[in-house]
Write an enzyme that holds these catalytic residues in place. Structure first.
Site, PDB file in Angstrom:
ATOM      1  N   TYR A   1     -13.167   5.538  10.644  1.00  0.00           N
ATOM      2  CA  TYR A   1     -12.400   6.020   9.485  1.00  0.00           C
ATOM      3  C   TYR A   1     -13.067   5.524   8.212  1.00  0.00           C
ATOM      4  O   TYR A   1     -13.380   4.345   8.086  1.00  0.00           O
ATOM      5  CB  TYR A   1     -10.978   5.477   9.576  1.00  0.00           C
ATOM      6  CG  TYR A   1     -10.072   5.779   8.394  1.00  0.00           C
ATOM      7  CD1 TYR A   1      -9.140   6.812   8.470  1.00  0.00           C
ATOM      8  CD2 TYR A   1     -10.113   5.021   7.227  1.00  0.00           C
ATOM      9  CE1 TYR A   1      -8.286   7.089   7.406  1.00  0.00           C
ATOM     10  CE2 TYR A   1      -9.268   5.293   6.158  1.00  0.00           C
ATOM     11  CZ  TYR A   1      -8.354   6.321   6.255  1.00  0.00           C
ATOM     12  OH  TYR A   1      -7.517   6.585   5.205  1.00  0.00           O
TER      13      TYR A   1
ATOM     14  N   HIS B   1       0.779  -1.237   0.000  1.00  0.00           N
ATOM     15  CA  HIS B   1       0.000   0.000   0.000  1.00  0.00           C
ATOM     16  C   HIS B   1       0.813   1.291   0.000  1.00  0.00           C
ATOM     17  O   HIS B   1       0.269   2.368  -0.261  1.00  0.00           O
ATOM     18  CB  HIS B   1      -0.927   0.017   1.222  1.00  0.00           C
ATOM     19  CG  HIS B   1      -2.273   0.609   0.951  1.00  0.00           C
ATOM     20  ND1 HIS B   1      -2.483   1.632   0.052  1.00  0.00           N
ATOM     21  CD2 HIS B   1      -3.491   0.337   1.471  1.00  0.00           C
ATOM     22  CE1 HIS B   1      -3.778   1.959   0.039  1.00  0.00           C
ATOM     23  NE2 HIS B   1      -4.404   1.183   0.884  1.00  0.00           N
TER      24      HIS B   1
ATOM     25  N   SER C   1     -12.152   5.879   4.082  1.00  0.00           N
ATOM     26  CA  SER C   1     -11.154   6.374   3.136  1.00  0.00           C
ATOM     27  C   SER C   1     -11.808   7.129   1.987  1.00  0.00           C
ATOM     28  O   SER C   1     -12.833   6.712   1.458  1.00  0.00           O
ATOM     29  CB  SER C   1     -10.344   5.203   2.583  1.00  0.00           C
ATOM     30  OG  SER C   1      -9.377   5.657   1.660  1.00  0.00           O
TER      31      SER C   1
ATOM     32  N   THR D   1      -5.103  10.260   0.066  1.00  0.00           N
ATOM     33  CA  THR D   1      -6.439  10.049   0.623  1.00  0.00           C
ATOM     34  C   THR D   1      -6.714  11.090   1.700  1.00  0.00           C
ATOM     35  O   THR D   1      -5.802  11.713   2.232  1.00  0.00           O
ATOM     36  CB  THR D   1      -6.581   8.640   1.252  1.00  0.00           C
ATOM     37  OG1 THR D   1      -5.636   8.511   2.334  1.00  0.00           O
ATOM     38  CG2 THR D   1      -6.363   7.555   0.222  1.00  0.00           C
TER      39      THR D   1
END
Length: 673
Positions: free
Chosen positions: A505, A391, A507, A518
């Site tokens: 959270y 990632h 994204s 992001t």
């Protein structure tokens, strides 16, 4: 972030841009021309697309990611804290924020603006974000690497492992070559595809110079997206080093690496002249590997890529020292890693097999994996295919584009057919076996990491659910955002389970800006908390009509949060950058010392979606030990989620049961006349 969110958020002030143009006459002087698709013949075998608009045509004119006003970020931060804190805690946090706004934060914000002004080629968050990923010492699988699984081919013959692997490899290299040649279609979000996703659009924007091209697209209500991350899609890997990893890229490499049973193989997929080897050669090489009688590796080096990063860095240094440096370079520089597994999944419609599939692509047993690569293409014995991707180099926008384009190519334009198997017997395979040299110390380290990995993945709980009959279509009829309904359901499920709201959270991509990454959407709001409390309390005295209005208000508030995040006007990345600035200057501030700031960043609910019809499964792990990782999908007539948690702290199964009940409750209220 799903595309429907961008639809509601990227509506800039169009009149400002229109005044800058005297080029509209071009619209009447251009004529419709077809973007060249790749017909199925030898001449066009090399490329998956031949776009008339160069791949990076819009990059030079992309708008820069804005730095929000300090007062706006502070206000939004307090709004996000309200549903999480009691009155006493909130009063203290408000005092800290006011002090930060009035004095402590001003020099930090000023310095951030100054640095950003000097670095107009990038975004203010880019370097900090790369640094955050690369410094984290946690293992990559579960913690960071997400996974996606393709839907199966309708013609079952094309789900044969060799046939599917060959077609996926060929289409992947066709994608790579189109990208490198600059003829891959630029990534553009069209507010109204029928009007702007046309050859007229391509001709017009293609005629504009790069420094104006974005504005031309903007006039037609289309928004080109940042494509800087695509450079690290192929021939890229994350190298473990003490304290901070680095990303390595070698575009000169012409080979790919294949793993099977923990063993490594390599073969060239590009000829010396840069052309792609034939599908029959790809198939012959893969068939050679699949027919190998070698048993599973007793000391699988790949397991080390799932270790704590400093430990892996130390182990890798020892591997190099004992004569494995060239093999490591071969893996690092490969276009990508193809993983051929000997395990089968079964029937994805069976709950047990579905969970097995999620586990297999998310982490597996670690023996036949190399988690450091930008992405690994994994194919099971019964032909299920998917990606596990690292990632740090990029986000969902880039990987999903590759995922979708390759799927379209193997479905509509398969270069290797099942009946072609008979043709490969006369092709001489050219495969290099990569054999690590391992000493006693290395074998002991590998064995230890295998045991640790097994215990770790066994502690992960995975559950999933599909709610039929309630999706995009009905949400639109009710006048609510489907994403807002999903997020409300996540809040309600937790509220049913624990009677409280928690840090959450979601994204959101900021790829509409140059080098955007992001932003965080904070879907736990005072609106969602009020709805949850009302729905859990059966004696609230609130009517169904009033409750429905409360849910609509939730949706409106959520849509505003999405809009702010997508436009770079959230608060999380801004405060994150200011905190990094504070650390750099060796200062302390009341806001970041406040326990509430730490708490809001310990996200119990971490959620993300990569919804697409071709995705049958997606998933990632919890971001905190006592949290849930929630990968969700929104389709026309159904909603679904894959939920992960660590059994020691929370039950994914219990949460999914409550999530099912939450959907039922919300649906019942919204469907009430």
């Amino acid at each position: 972030m799903s595309h429907f969110a961008l639809r509601k958020t990227l509506n800039y002030n169009r009149s400002r841009v229109q005044k800058r143009f005297t080029l509209l006459f071009i619209l009447q002087q251009t004529r419709e021309q077809s973007t060249k698709e790749c017909p199925k013949n030898a001449e066009d075998y090399e490329y998956i697309q031949k776009s008339k608009v160069p791949t990076m045509h819009f990059q030079a004119s992309l708008p820069r990611l804005p730095i929000p006003k300090l007062e706006d970020s502070c206000r939004k931060y307090l709004d996000a804290q309200k549903p999480l804190l009691n009155e006493e805690q909130f009063a203290f946090t408000k005092t800290c924020v006011n002090q930060f706004l009035e004095s402590e934060g001003q020099p930090l914000h000023k310095e951030l603006l100054s640095i950003d002004k000097k670095n107009r080629h990038t975004s203010y968050i880019s370097e900090y974000w790369f640094d955050m990923y690369l410094r984290d010492r946690q293992p990559l699988p579960i913690n960071y690497n997400p996974m996606l699984v393709y839907s199966q081919e309708t013609d079952k013959r094309y789900n044969d492992q060799l046939v599917k692997a060959t077609n996926l490899v060929v289409s992947s290299i066709r994608f790579l070559k189109s990208l490198r040649a600059g003829i891959l279609e630029p990534e553009v979000f069209h507010l109204n595809p029928k009007k702007s996703n046309t050859e007229f659009f391509r001709t017009f924007t293609g005629m504009l110079p790069s420094w104006l091209a974005w504005y031309g697209a903007f006039l037609l209500k289309a928004y080109p997206l940042d494509m800087s991350q695509y450079a690290n899609l192929f021939n890229s890997t994350r190298i473990p080093e003490q304290g901070k990893d680095r990303i390595s890229l070698d575009k000169s490499a012409r080979h790919m690496v294949v793993m099977r049973g923990g063993h490594f193989y390599a073969f060239d997929i590009l000829n010396q002249d840069g052309t792609i080897i034939s599908p029959k050669k790809v198939a012959a090489n893969l068939n050679f590997i699949l027919q190998s009688k070698t048993s599973e590796s007793e000391s699988p080096v790949g397991i080390l890529t799932g270790a704590e990063r400093n430990q892996w860095a130390e182990a890798r240094a020892h591997l190099s020292k004992i004569g494995n440096e060239e093999i490591l370079k071969k893996i690092d520089s490969a276009a990508f890693v193809l993983v051929l597994d000997d395990q089968s999944i079964g029937d994805e419609t069976n709950d047990e097999d579905y969970r097995k599939m999620v586990r297999h692509f998310l982490h597996g047993d670690g023996i036949n994996r190399w988690f450091d690569k930008s992405f690994s293409l994994i194919i099971t014995k019964d032909g299920f295919a998917g990606l596990n991707f690292e990632h740090s180099w990029g986000d969902g926008v880039a990987i999903l584009r590759y995922f979708q384009d390759v799927k379209a190519d193997i479905t509509k334009n398969p270069w290797f057919r099942p009946e072609d198997r008979v043709l490969i017997s006369n092709v001489n395979p050219q495969v290099e076996s990569l054999k690590f040299n391992l000493d006693g110390k290395m074998k002991e380290i590998i064995q230890t990491e295998q045991e640790k990995y097994r215990k770790w993945v066994d502690s992960l709980s995975i559950a999933h659910m599909i709610y039929e009959g309630f999706g995009k279509e009905e949400c639109k009829k009710f006048g609510v955002s489907p994403d807002a309904i999903m997020q409300l359901a996540f809040q309600l499920a937790l509220y049913k389970q624990e009677g409280r709201s928690v840090a959450t959270y979601e994204s959101c991509s900021t790829s509409a800006f140059k080098h955007g990454r992001t932003e965080t959407i904070r879907p736990c709001t005072e609106y969602t908390k009020a709805v949850c409390a009302t729905m859990v309390n059966k004696d609230s005295g609130i009517s169904a009509a009033e409750l429905k209005k409360m849910i609509v208000d939730c949706s409106k508030a959520h849509t505003e949060l999405v809009k702010n995040a997508a436009m770079g006007q959230g608060f999380d990345r801004h405060l994150f950058a200011l905190k990094k600035m504070q650390e750099k200057l060796g200062k302390k501030t009341s806001l970041f010392e406040d326990p509430a700031y730490t708490a809001i960043n310990q996200n119990i609910l971490s959620t993300s979606t990569l919804s697409a019809p071709i995705v049958i499964a997606g998933g990632f792990g919890p971001v905190v030990p006592d949290g849930f990782g929630i990968a969700y999908m929104i389709q026309d007539k159904r909603l679904g989620a894959v939920v992960t948690s660590y059994s020691k702290h929370r039950s994914a199964n219990d949460y999914v049961k409550n999530l099912q009940a939450a959907f039922e409750d919300i649906h019942k209220v919204m469907a009430t006349p």
